[in-house]
Design an enzyme around this catalytic site. Structure first.
Site, PDB file in Angstrom:
ATOM      1  CG  ASP A 500      -1.826   1.138   1.328  1.00  0.00           C
ATOM      2  OD1 ASP A 500      -2.692   1.262   0.444  1.00  0.00           O
ATOM      3  OD2 ASP A 500      -1.702   1.928   2.290  1.00  0.00           O
ATOM      4  CD  GLU A 537      -2.175   2.018  -3.613  1.00  0.00           C
ATOM      5  OE1 GLU A 537      -3.238   2.411  -4.110  1.00  0.00           O
ATOM      6  OE2 GLU A 537      -1.927   2.126  -2.396  1.00  0.00           O
TER       7      GLU A 537
END
Length: 890
Positions: A500, A537
């Site tokens: 993340d 990400e």
């Protein structure tokens, strides 16, 4: 010297930095206006038991500091680039030698003018000096619980790194649950207090006896809180916990090598064969979504780990996907979360039957769902608490899933997926925590106050992630990240990680994870760590943007690592607009009816692996360009050095689903058959690309979240996933107001339009067409070349920027003859994406006289329309039906 700002005397702010034992850094902005550092007399105020007040009074002693005229040494400026311009202060050798002891009390920086008046008083940020003093030695310490000895008589050692604590005790409770009980088990009575011993590496340890196994424990630390100077005993769980009691109230002494926690099914399940990164086809799935509404799964197992090993509708669908070519299931966070009450007795839900009676455009559903949002069992889970332990709410009986029982059920889930031939990818969150300070779930700050989080100029925690940002550039924060990844691979046999907000980590962080995994071998660890894939990400924003604090793990900065980043360029080209648009109707993309040649160029770059060095003729200008020269809002359209660095996707758990995007962007009177074909066309751009293919679970089933763009706390009602094809999730009411409120005027008429609700037959058609896409990817290795050099030689876009091209047309040729050895004998594939609504005849330069035909996968597949694709030999011309993705082979 000008008048002193009263705010300059404030120990509740930490505006200076202690970087090494013998150097402090002071930003120029901290100095009184008009003063240079040499005009101030500097000292380090210390109080072993605390007690220095907010303005700097109450120090037991003040230790002199001198200004280092040369500023920060080059090595420190490189280590802390955001502090490179700071003034440097040095203590004398005696003070530097006392640094470790001083840091267990209260320390502050004081500055006085020529009259002796105090003009500056600030607390210090101390991660730098703690790393300087302890990081090297602590690197060799096993943290959390380790076990030694023969099976059945293994002895635990508990170690917690707490270098600023004055004392640490282990609180140990008697008794362990011996059998399932109707009510949640928790320890009773007063715990035994066991003093822990401090080591030279800043870690406190204690060794127990075999009888400690599976018992609950907590830590109690004696701290002088750094800014207030208050001395407190702080209780906490262990940040390196691998086992927990209900609602994470206690850590549990779990031996992950205890056979009692190793289900036979997990031990016997075959590990999926290693694959190259580009061979992956990934399916992003939420544990609770997967089976919560599946009435073919026993009620007790719905929404749990165990459902993945139970032959229900969801598992049957995963088998279909796997047989078609899906390789990996990416699970949204499964580590211990803060947002879901694990005790079923503490949860609250709105009855689905009551919600189902409400109008499809009503706001009442969201009102009722939001009323229970803090107590329901649903959350995406991006709110970590203990990142080395499984989440308890996903067990079949949370109240009974004490310690190792969570481990056993998690392992059963892994076994169930491995039996289907599916690799298991875990979503990891090491960039933030839910809390900091002394809040309930602030396990890191409770152990080492002020160390684990990234701080701003005043010493407050940065929150650019919308939570409390972790600073993995600090040695033990990085260690937590590395230890966590190694643990999930060694002890749970998972096959990959998605990170993340990976851009909030450094490239060095990810390289450290990669190196630690690569060191795992089947002989020594039972797993091949080199086969584990990493992606995340790679966004560039916040206080770390532009490499402000380190070289980030962002798009275009991971060359040679094999680590992938999500490709927002292809996503936006296909969908249109941006996921950040206030009006979701802004901008139409390739699959939503757009005619922008810039989107065509971005799509072509994405199809070719997102490579910055790719060469093609621009559809926009007709001129040759590189991937890097294709514009994406001022950034490079192609950013990767190798195709495994790119994860191509058109939707994910974030933002609107693909189906909802189509619903918002297409005219309301668009026929359902066209909507279905656009859904397949969008998925084709991902599945037939040279990068890694990534689907959001349910995209192949026309999954809707009733237009909700941020469903993390929207409950079960708005997060429906139904592989049984009864309900795609549309028209379940207006979604929750946060993040969606301004859009309601657009949403209500759409939700009320029954013609926009797909039937079971519609979903079945979409599923069949999507499965064919997976089969195409699996059957044709030329779609997965795996190297930039092979793509450079074999991939071209022959009609782009020519008289045969158009903004709503992409033709990608992969010429196997250009390679030394065409994979599996493929001579060539021709991918044609026709986004116009009518049939198109496309002459492909250079292919006249060659024999091409539709791939056998599509000739025998579910899509009847694509079977109308024809090839005209003499002209080198392909006729492709409207809204169709066709793949031809030579």
């Amino acid at each position: 010297m000008d008048h002193v700002d009263p705010d300059a005397l404030d120990l509740l702010r930490a505006r200076a930095h202690w970087l090494t034992a013998d150097l402090l850094a002071v930003p120029a902005a901290v100095l009184p206006q008009g003063a240079g550092p040499q005009e101030i007399t500097w000292s380090l105020a210390v109080a072993p038991d605390g007690g220095i007040d907010r303005r700097g009074d109450g120090a037991v002693e003040e230790l002199p500091l001198t200004v280092a005229l040369a500023g920060l040494p080059d090595a420190l400026a490189r280590r802390w680039p955001h502090l490179a311009a700071c003034h440097a202060l040095r203590p004398d050798a005696e003070t530097a030698a006392r640094a470790a002891v001083l840091l267990t009390g209260q320390v502050a920086l004081l500055g006085r003018d020529g009259t002796g008046a105090r003009v500056l008083a600030t607390s210090l940020q101390i991660p730098g000096v703690l790393d300087d003093l302890y990081a090297e030695a602590a690197a060799h310490r096993v943290l959390g619980v380790s076990w030694a000895g023969e099976r059945g008589r293994r002895v635990p050692t508990v170690a917690v790194w707490a270098p600023t604590a004055r004392a640490v005790e282990l609180l140990l409770w008697d008794g362990v649950p011996e059998r399932p009980r109707e009510q949640a088990w928790a320890p009773a009575g007063e715990p035994m207090r066991v003093p822990m011993q401090r080591g030279h590496d800043g870690a406190w340890t204690v060794t127990g006896t075999p009888s400690w196994a599976d018992r609950c424990y907590r830590l109690e630390l004696d701290h002088v809180l750094p800014r207030t100077g208050e001395r407190r005993r702080v209780g906490t769980t262990d940040p390196w916990s691998v086992g927990l009691s209900l609602d994470s109230r206690h850590s549990v002494l779990v031996d992950l090598e205890d056979p009692a926690h190793a289900p036979p099914r997990w031990l016997e399940a075959p590990v999926p064969a290693a694959v190259r990164a580009v061979d992956q086809a990934i399916y992003e799935l939420h544990v609770r979504d997967f089976s919560r509404d599946d009435d073919t799964v026993p009620a007790q197992e719905r929404g749990s780990y165990l459902a993945f090993a139970t032959e229900g509708e969801g598992r049957r669908h995963l088998r279909r996907l796997a047989e078609a070519g899906l390789t990996s299931v990416h699970l949204l966070p499964t580590f211990d979360l803060t947002s879901v009450p694990e005790d079923p007795a503490e949860q609250a839900h709105e009855a689905p039957g009551a919600l189902a009676t409400l109008p499809p455009d009503s706001s009442e559903q969201q009102r009722r769902v939001r009323a229970h949002a803090l107590r329901d069992a649903f959350n995406w889970g991006y709110d970590p608490w203990h990142v080395l332990a499984p989440e308890g709410s996903y067990t079949s009986s949370p109240g009974q899933a004490h310690g190792g029982a969570r481990t056993a059920q998690f392992r059963t889930m892994v076994a169930g997926l491995h039996e289907l031939g599916l690799r298991v990818v875990l979503d990891q969150v090491y960039n933030h925590t839910t809390d900091s300070g002394l809040h309930r779930s602030s396990v890191l700050d409770r152990v080492v106050p002020g160390y684990y989080h990234r701080l701003d100029a005043d010493g407050d925690v940065h929150t650019s992630t919308c939570c409390q940002n972790i600073a993995t550039e600090h040695a033990l924060a990085r260690r937590l990240m590395v230890d966590g990844c190694v643990l999930w691979v060694r002890h749970y046999r998972v096959d990959g990680f998605r990170f993340d907000l990976m851009g909030h980590h450094s490239r060095a962080d990810l390289e450290a994870v990669r190196a630690a995994l690569d060191a795992l071998t089947p002989e020594a660890d039972g797993v091949d760590g080199s086969a584990v894939h990493l992606y995340g990400e790679g966004w560039d924003f916040g206080e770390v943007a532009g490499n402000a604090r380190f070289r980030q793990a962002t798009q275009g900065q991971l060359d040679g690592t094999g680590i992938g980043t999500f490709n927002d360029r292809l996503r936006d080209a296909v969908r249109g607009g941006s996921v950040h648009d206030a009006d979701p109707r802004s901008g139409l993309g390739f699959a939503t009816g757009g005619l922008d040649p810039r989107h065509t160029d971005l799509l072509q770059v994405g199809l070719a692996g997102g490579l910055r060095g790719l060469r093609l003729r621009s559809q926009e200008t007709g001129q040759p360009v590189s991937g890097e020269e294709v514009d994406y809002g001022g950034a490079a359209g192609g950013y990767a050095a190798s195709p495994e660095e790119v994860v191509n996707y058109v939707d994910a758990h974030d933002n609107e689903t693909l189906w909802d995007t189509l619903t918002l962007k297409l005219p309301p009177d668009t026929p359902m058959v066209q909507r279905l074909r656009r859904n397949t066309l969008a998925l084709a751009t991902v599945t037939l690309s040279q990068g890694i293919s990534f689907w959001h679970a349910g995209a192949e089933l026309l999954r809707s979240k009733s237009l909700d763009r941020n469903s993390y706390a929207s409950g079960d009602w708005f997060n429906r996933y139904d592989p049984a094809l009864r309900d795609n999730g549309f028209a379940r009411g207006l979604p929750p107001k946060p993040d969606n409120g301004p859009r309601w005027e657009l949403m209500a008429p759409l939700l009320a339009d029954s013609s926009l609700v797909p039937t079971e037959a519609d979903m079945a058609v979409a599923r069949g067409c999507a499965l064919d896409l997976l089969r195409l990817r699996s059957a044709h290795p030329l779609l997965r070349l795996g190297s930039a050099e092979a793509i450079r030689r074999a991939v071209s876009f022959p009609v782009s920027g020519t008289e045969h091209g158009a903004p709503d047309l992409v033709v990608m040729l992969v010429d196997g003859r250009a390679l030394d050895l065409a994979p599996r004998g493929d001579e060539g594939v021709l991918v044609v994406l026709n986004a116009s609504t009518g049939e198109r005849a496309v002459t492909v330069p250079g292919l006249a006289g060659q024999r091409w035909e539709l791939s056998p996968v599509q000739r025998e597949g579910a899509d009847e329309t694509v079977k109308g694709t024809r090839w005209r030999l003499a002209e080198g011309q392909v006729l492709v039906p409207g809204l169709t993705a066709a793949l031809l082979v030579r």
